[in-house]
Structure formats: C-alpha cells, structure tokens
Design an enzyme around this catalytic site. Sequence first.
Site, mmCIF file in Angstrom:
data_model
loop_
_atom_site.group_PDB
_atom_site.id
_atom_site.type_symbol
_atom_site.label_atom_id
_atom_site.label_comp_id
_atom_site.label_asym_id
_atom_site.label_seq_id
_atom_site.Cartn_x
_atom_site.Cartn_y
_atom_site.Cartn_z
ATOM 1 N N CYS A 2 42.264 26.079 137.841
ATOM 2 C CA CYS A 2 41.838 27.429 137.445
ATOM 3 C C CYS A 2 41.283 28.250 138.607
ATOM 4 C CB CYS A 2 40.775 27.336 136.349
ATOM 5 S SG CYS A 2 41.343 26.668 134.778
ATOM 6 N N HIS A 59 37.561 32.461 137.881
ATOM 7 C CA HIS A 59 36.929 31.273 137.315
ATOM 8 C C HIS A 59 35.495 31.640 136.947
ATOM 9 C CE1 HIS A 59 36.400 27.085 136.537
ATOM 10 N NE2 HIS A 59 35.501 26.917 137.470
#
Length: 465
Positions: A74, A128
């Site tokens: 991510c 993120h």
Amino acid sequence: MKSFNWAFVAGLALATAAEARADDRPNVLFIAVDDLNDWVGYLGGNRQTATPNIDRLAARGVRFTRSYCAAPVCNPSRAALMSGLRPSTSGVYENDDDWRTAIAPELTLPTAFRKAGYTIHGAGKIYHESYGRRTEWNEYLPTAGQDPKPTGDTGVGGIKFAPLDCKDEDLREWKIVDYAIDQLGQKHDKPFLLTVGLHKPHMPWNVPRKYYDQHPLESIELPPHRPDDLNDVPPAGVQMAKPEGDHKAMLESGRWKEAVQGYLAAISYCDAMIGRLLDGLDRSAYRDDTVIVFWGDHGWHLGEKSHWRKFALWEEATRAPLIWVAPGVTKPGTVCERTVDFMTIFPTLTDLCGVPTPKHVEGKSIRSLLVDPKAPWDQPAVTTHRFKNHAVRSEDWRYIRYENGDEELYDEKADPYEWVNLANDPKYASKKVELAKWLPTSNHPDINPTGRPGAAAKTAARAGE
C-alpha cells in the site's frame, strides 16, 4: 394544469452551471481502491466475481487488460503514483517507511494541480493512512469513522473475514462516497481534482451479509493453484511467499473457500459504492467534462503460489484494474492490451488537463493509448518490492530479479499462471537480457534501514494497513 418538461429544465440547469466556469479545463474524478486485484468482471480474473458498476465504468472509456502497480504494498505503491517517483528512486519500500521524509509536498500530484489553479478535494485512503499529508488538499473529509466489528469468529489467523449484520451505510465507505457525491453536487468556480479512496476489499473482509449471500459457499471455486508451484522458484521468491505462514494455516483450517467468499463479498460491496459514486456524477453538472481514472493500488494472492496477501512480484500481486474515461479523448467500449504501470497515471492526468508535468516525474503519458489503444508503446511495466527486487512485465513475459541475483522468467502466453520458471533454461538467456534492460539502474536504500525486512517492526507493519 400544464405539465413541465422537468428533464429539459434539469438539463438546462446543468448546462448553465457547467458554462458558468470560465476555466474550461476538465475536472478529475480520481478513484483509488485498496487491495483490488484482477477479480473484476471486465478483466476476467475470476468468473465468480460480480462487479457490474466497475464494468459499467469500464464500458465508458478505455479499460487496460495489462496494468500493474509500481509496488505490491500500500504505502510505496501510493507514494510512487502520487509523487511520480519510483520506490527505487525515493527509497520508500515498506508500509512503515514515512514517505513524507523522502517526498516533499512540491513533488506531488495534488500540488501540481493546485499550482495550476485546480481546487483539490479528497476523502478516504489516497496515501497510506499511517502517514497523511492532507495539507496538499484544499479540503479533505476529516474522518469516515470506523467500521462495525463482527461477533464471534473472525477468520483464519491474519486472514480476516466475516459477514456483518448491518446496513451498507454503517461502513465508512458510504460516508466517503457521500462526501464525493456532495462535492459533485456543488457549484465549483474552478476545475477540481476530487480524490476518492475506498478501503474495501482491504481486510478485514467484513461487509453486510447480503454480499456474502451473493456468493454462496457451495458454489465457491478455489483459484488455480498447484501444490508444487514453488518447487522451481528460487529461495528469494519462496521467502516472499512464506508458504509456512498464511497458506499453511488456511489449509489446516479447511476454510480456504470461506476466505475466497469473503474477498468476493468485499469486492461486491466496493462495487456497490462505485455504483453510487457514478450515479452521483451522472446527476451532476460535471458528468460530461470530468476525466475519470480508476485504479487499484496492487493485486492480491488468495493461495496462488501458496501465498496470501500482496508482498510479492508475481502476476496476482502486481496486476490491478486501470480504467480511463476522458471526454473528447477516449471512446466508449475501448480495450487496450498494452502493458502499462501506474507510474503513467500522474503524467497522463497532467497531459489531459493542461497541467505542467513536473520534471521529476518518471512515468510517461499514455494519452496516445487513450486515443488509439493499438498505438506503439514499447515500455513494459516495472514493479519493485523492497530494495533491489524488481519485476519487468511485457505483453508476453515476466522477468523477476531479486537482490541476491535469483531470477524467475515466465512465458505469459503459454503459462498464464506462472507455473514454469524458465530462468535457468539457456534457451531463454537472450530474453532475460532483453527484459533486464528495463530494470531500474538506481536503487535508493530503504529510508528506514533500522527496520529492514525480517525485523519485527516490518512484520507488524505488513500485517496492518
């Protein structure tokens, strides 16, 4: 009593609102989806999936069949896409690498658009979430709250799945989409960049029970897999797969199909939210002058190669959806089979919107492919996972080289599930050389070297968002 033609009146109001803005550059609806692999209808990654709304979006423009992330994690995936800097350039490789220390605000996509006169709005997961920098936006939804938690069983080890007895609107995705719909319903004097980040199908796969019911357990099929698939994978690849972890636990539990059901259910819930968002756009004054880009941040394994999650350089972990709708540029129902990675998104958006592309951006615009999906394109997709581990994906081949020199080579036409590693066959030596020329030549050290792979901090971060 005379009846009014309300459709005409509504259309006139929309046209008037659209014409009121002097700056005629297109708006942008930027849709990011977390952990969505190729289990999407138009990609055909899994015939059990149900994504009518994503497919509806794909039918409006150009859908890419070979689109790949810059990193199968991510944090580095999003940092790369949003900055235009590959992980090998920035040194952002892991979920617990604070990308803000390596990427200045001046380098990012929102800043480029803001400097060019766009208003920037956002909601949900774009960067993120452990390391947000929302000052890049003019306005950001402060919080969407927390999702309800299931009672009782929650899955197998770290693979979390369970149905919820709640409504769609009880999950945070509903509030994220609500924010976007509200923005689309407002009058904007300047062109806008609206970023919408959906969490599902990121774990936990806890969504309303009705989405589980759409995928009855008795009909669930396991993804294509071979128990001996790792036999010809070199040690560096096996170490990434960690077959003694999630996969061993899943086999021992006997609940593999339940996990697949959970992932499919989470995708179906996500698709329903995409449907709400598209409906909101279609009701707005901006339906005909908004560029849409839809992307998943990376893929996901569900037992293929005895691996679960992302964190690997194979097809399942690196392939994700990419859809473009650009008024006046794309044509409905177009399919592009060229291989691209998500480093193309930043420069393509700036190209389409008349925004200067910053010189540091490493990707190239794919506007030519949006106009003509068969236009020449010689660049393969490049994906990086941790320091000096890279995959090169062309239309027909995948070549992986690990930091220690281990290699994998797959003929994607003959072997789409990557079951036969050809790297040690002398017959393919020239193919490896051909693909290796696309490997990054600069490999920046991890910006967080104290937590290199294998350390407890890295392990904990990988298990989280």
